[in-house]
Design a protein around this motif. Structure first.
Motif, PDB file in Angstrom:
ATOM      1  N   PHE A  37       0.858  -1.183   0.000  1.00 41.05           N
ATOM      2  CA  PHE A  37       0.000   0.000   0.000  1.00 41.05           C
ATOM      3  C   PHE A  37       0.900   1.241   0.000  1.00 41.05           C
ATOM      4  O   PHE A  37       1.742   1.402   0.881  1.00 41.05           O
ATOM      5  N   VAL A  38       0.692   2.083  -0.976  1.00 41.25           N
ATOM      6  CA  VAL A  38       1.432   3.345  -1.073  1.00 41.25           C
ATOM      7  C   VAL A  38       0.422   4.460  -0.841  1.00 41.25           C
ATOM      8  O   VAL A  38      -0.584   4.552  -1.553  1.00 41.25           O
ATOM      9  N   PHE A  39       0.675   5.294   0.146  1.00 43.39           N
ATOM     10  CA  PHE A  39      -0.307   6.333   0.455  1.00 43.39           C
ATOM     11  C   PHE A  39       0.376   7.609   0.939  1.00 43.39           C
ATOM     12  O   PHE A  39       1.541   7.607   1.343  1.00 43.39           O
ATOM     13  N   ALA A  40      -0.406   8.689   0.871  1.00 46.29           N
ATOM     14  CA  ALA A  40       0.022   9.994   1.379  1.00 46.29           C
ATOM     15  C   ALA A  40      -0.885  10.375   2.530  1.00 46.29           C
ATOM     16  O   ALA A  40      -2.103  10.169   2.469  1.00 46.29           O
ATOM     17  N   ARG A  41      -0.304  10.924   3.590  1.00 48.81           N
ATOM     18  CA  ARG A  41      -1.102  11.388   4.722  1.00 48.81           C
ATOM     19  C   ARG A  41      -0.618  12.769   5.140  1.00 48.81           C
ATOM     20  O   ARG A  41       0.543  13.134   4.918  1.00 48.81           O
ATOM     21  N   ALA A  42      -1.522  13.539   5.737  1.00 46.80           N
ATOM     22  CA  ALA A  42      -1.203  14.909   6.126  1.00 46.80           C
ATOM     23  C   ALA A  42      -0.234  14.919   7.303  1.00 46.80           C
ATOM     24  O   ALA A  42      -0.370  14.121   8.233  1.00 46.80           O
ATOM     25  N   VAL A  43       0.742  15.824   7.262  1.00 40.75           N
ATOM     26  CA  VAL A  43       1.667  15.972   8.382  1.00 40.75           C
ATOM     27  C   VAL A  43       0.942  16.576   9.572  1.00 40.75           C
ATOM     28  O   VAL A  43       1.105  16.136  10.708  1.00 40.75           O
ATOM     29  N   SER A  44       0.137  17.598   9.323  1.00 43.85           N
ATOM     30  CA  SER A  44      -0.668  18.226  10.376  1.00 43.85           C
ATOM     31  C   SER A  44      -2.127  18.115   9.958  1.00 43.85           C
ATOM     32  O   SER A  44      -2.605  18.891   9.137  1.00 43.85           O
ATOM     33  N   GLY A  45      -2.796  17.138  10.502  1.00 38.17           N
ATOM     34  CA  GLY A  45      -4.176  16.915  10.120  1.00 38.17           C
ATOM     35  C   GLY A  45      -4.633  15.543  10.558  1.00 38.17           C
ATOM     36  O   GLY A  45      -4.041  14.929  11.452  1.00 38.17           O
ATOM     37  N   PRO A  46      -5.690  15.021   9.961  1.00 38.31           N
ATOM     38  CA  PRO A  46      -6.214  13.715  10.357  1.00 38.31           C
ATOM     39  C   PRO A  46      -5.208  12.614  10.076  1.00 38.31           C
ATOM     40  O   PRO A  46      -4.453  12.676   9.096  1.00 38.31           O
ATOM     41  N   PRO A  47      -5.163  11.567  10.915  1.00 41.18           N
ATOM     42  CA  PRO A  47      -4.164  10.510  10.729  1.00 41.18           C
ATOM     43  C   PRO A  47      -4.481   9.562   9.579  1.00 41.18           C
ATOM     44  O   PRO A  47      -3.597   8.828   9.135  1.00 41.18           O
ATOM     45  N   MET A  48      -5.718   9.554   9.093  1.00 39.88           N
ATOM     46  CA  MET A  48      -6.064   8.628   8.028  1.00 39.88           C
ATOM     47  C   MET A  48      -5.426   9.040   6.699  1.00 39.88           C
ATOM     48  O   MET A  48      -5.185  10.223   6.462  1.00 39.88           O
TER      49      MET A  48
END
Length: 400
Positions: free
Chosen positions: A309-320
């Motif tokens: 799984f390759v994904f992007a997540r926000a540094v400051s924001g929701p953990p999902m």
């Protein structure tokens, strides 16, 4: 909760002090009365002794009178300042003592009935920012367990389940939220969306009834409009999908980042119909491009069919995750593009956050939230256009 009970205990001790002061005073009065009674008894015995001595001729009349005066002076000196008031003693000791004994039990019972200790505990739990989506889920599950009548807790628990791809659990949460808060359009839309994904994207009469009810109460209910567009597109009804998504674009704020993803869906549907794509909104941003590779040291520890799984997540924001792509170990190394069109939730787009982190996870069980091996990047701007390098080289801390 230690601070709360310490404060409550101090207040209780203060109240008991006011009640027990009369009891202590009553004990002093009782001691004075007992001493006075003893002095009177001694005085009477001394008078009898003096009279006996006078009758026997040992004392004359003058000596008898002098002895009586002396005994009277001693009695007055011993009883000076004594407080002998039996009625005040009864009121000032017995009643406060009973009240002092009953006050802790009465206070505890009244607080259990009218107090808000549960709210205080929940406020302390939610005061700290959760570090992971699993921690957030655990908190929400504890919240609905302690207060099952909180529609807000059920709603956010359902949203969190959806972010974890636990649609079946989300169905239960949204259904409970509807049961508590009533058939609000937004809740009906979220419930329908969870049912759709939990049922392998099969459209049912229940889904139609829920979306119809939601849109009848609120024609601009965004979740229902988006869901109808998705269902129509998946079933090959591209014109109907375009209609629902165009309604959705019309009601979204101009600055809403999900407009780009929705417009991308409209364009893809138009391509399926052989129509030229409309340009009513800016084209979807190109997104992030990353090259994912496996550390050579892990070659013998993984299998070709293991999910990646390759994904992007926000540094400051929701953990999902904001956007996700799925590969297998056999595909590595591979280049992957992540953009707003890959968003897991329409309202959470890569372009809506200044900085993101890229993560690649190997999971033999196919669970995107926990696996065996992982690699992650440093924070980078969401508008970055350069090719990023990502190596899977570490044990996953979320390994089951």
């Amino acid at each position: 909760m230690i601070e709360f009970w310490l404060c409550a205990g101090l207040l209780l001790l203060t109240a008991l002090a006011f009640l027990l002061i009369p009891v202590l005073r009553a004990r002093k009065v009782q001691a004075e009365e007992d001493r006075t009674a003893l002095n009177v008894t001694l005085y009477q015995e001394r008078l009898l002794d003096l009279q006996s001595q006078h009758a026997a001729g040992a004392l004359n009349a003058e000596q008898l009178a002098s002895g009586r005066d002396e005994a009277a002076r001693e009695l007055l000196a011993d009883t000076e300042g004594a407080l002998a008031q039996p009625t005040q003693r009864k009121l000032g000791s017995t009643v406060p003592l009973i009240a002092a004994l009953l006050m802790p039990l009465l206070g505890y019972g009244l607080y259990q009935h009218w107090g808000a200790i549960g709210d205080v505990e929940r406020a302390q739990v939610f005061a700290a920012q959760p570090k992971t989506i699993e921690e957030m889920t655990a908190r929400l599950e504890a919240a609905v367990k302690s207060n099952p009548e909180s529609a807000e807790s059920w709603y956010f628990l359902g949203r969190t389940y959806m972010a974890q791809e636990r649609a079946a659990d989300a169905v239960v949460a949204f259904e409970r939220a509807v049961g508590v808060a009533g058939r609000e359009p937004e809740l009906l839309g979220q419930w329908a969306q969870a049912l759709y994904f939990a049922g392998d994207k099969q459209w049912t009469a229940q889904l139609q009834a829920l979306t119809d009810e939601a849109l009848k109460a609120d024609p601009a209910e965004v979740t229902s409009l988006g869901l109808l567009g998705i269902a129509a597109y998946e079933s090959g009804q591209f014109q109907k999908a375009i209609g629902h998504w165009q309604q959705l674009v019309a009601v979204l704020p101009a600055e809403d980042p999900s407009r780009q993803a929705i417009q991308g869906g409209i364009e893809r549907a138009q391509e399926q119909l052989g129509e030229p794509a409309t340009q009513s909104t800016p084209a979807t941003s190109p997104g992030l491009t990353v090259r994912v590779e496996l550390d050579p040291a892990l070659q013998g520890k993984v299998q070709p069919g293991d999910a990646v799984f390759v994904f992007a997540r926000a540094v400051s924001g929701p953990p999902m995750p904001l956007a996700v792509k799925r590969l297998s170990v056999a595909d590595l190394p591979a280049e992957v593009s992540l953009s707003d069109s890959d968003a897991m939730m329409p309202q959470l787009k890569i372009s809506g956050f200044e900085q993101v982190q890229l993560v690649a996870r190997i999971s033999r069980s196919g669970n995107a939230t926990a696996g065996e091996w992982v690699g992650s990047s440093q924070p980078l701007a969401s508008k970055t256009t350069e090719l990023q390098q990502l190596r899977i080289d570490s044990a996953d801390s979320k390994a089951p």
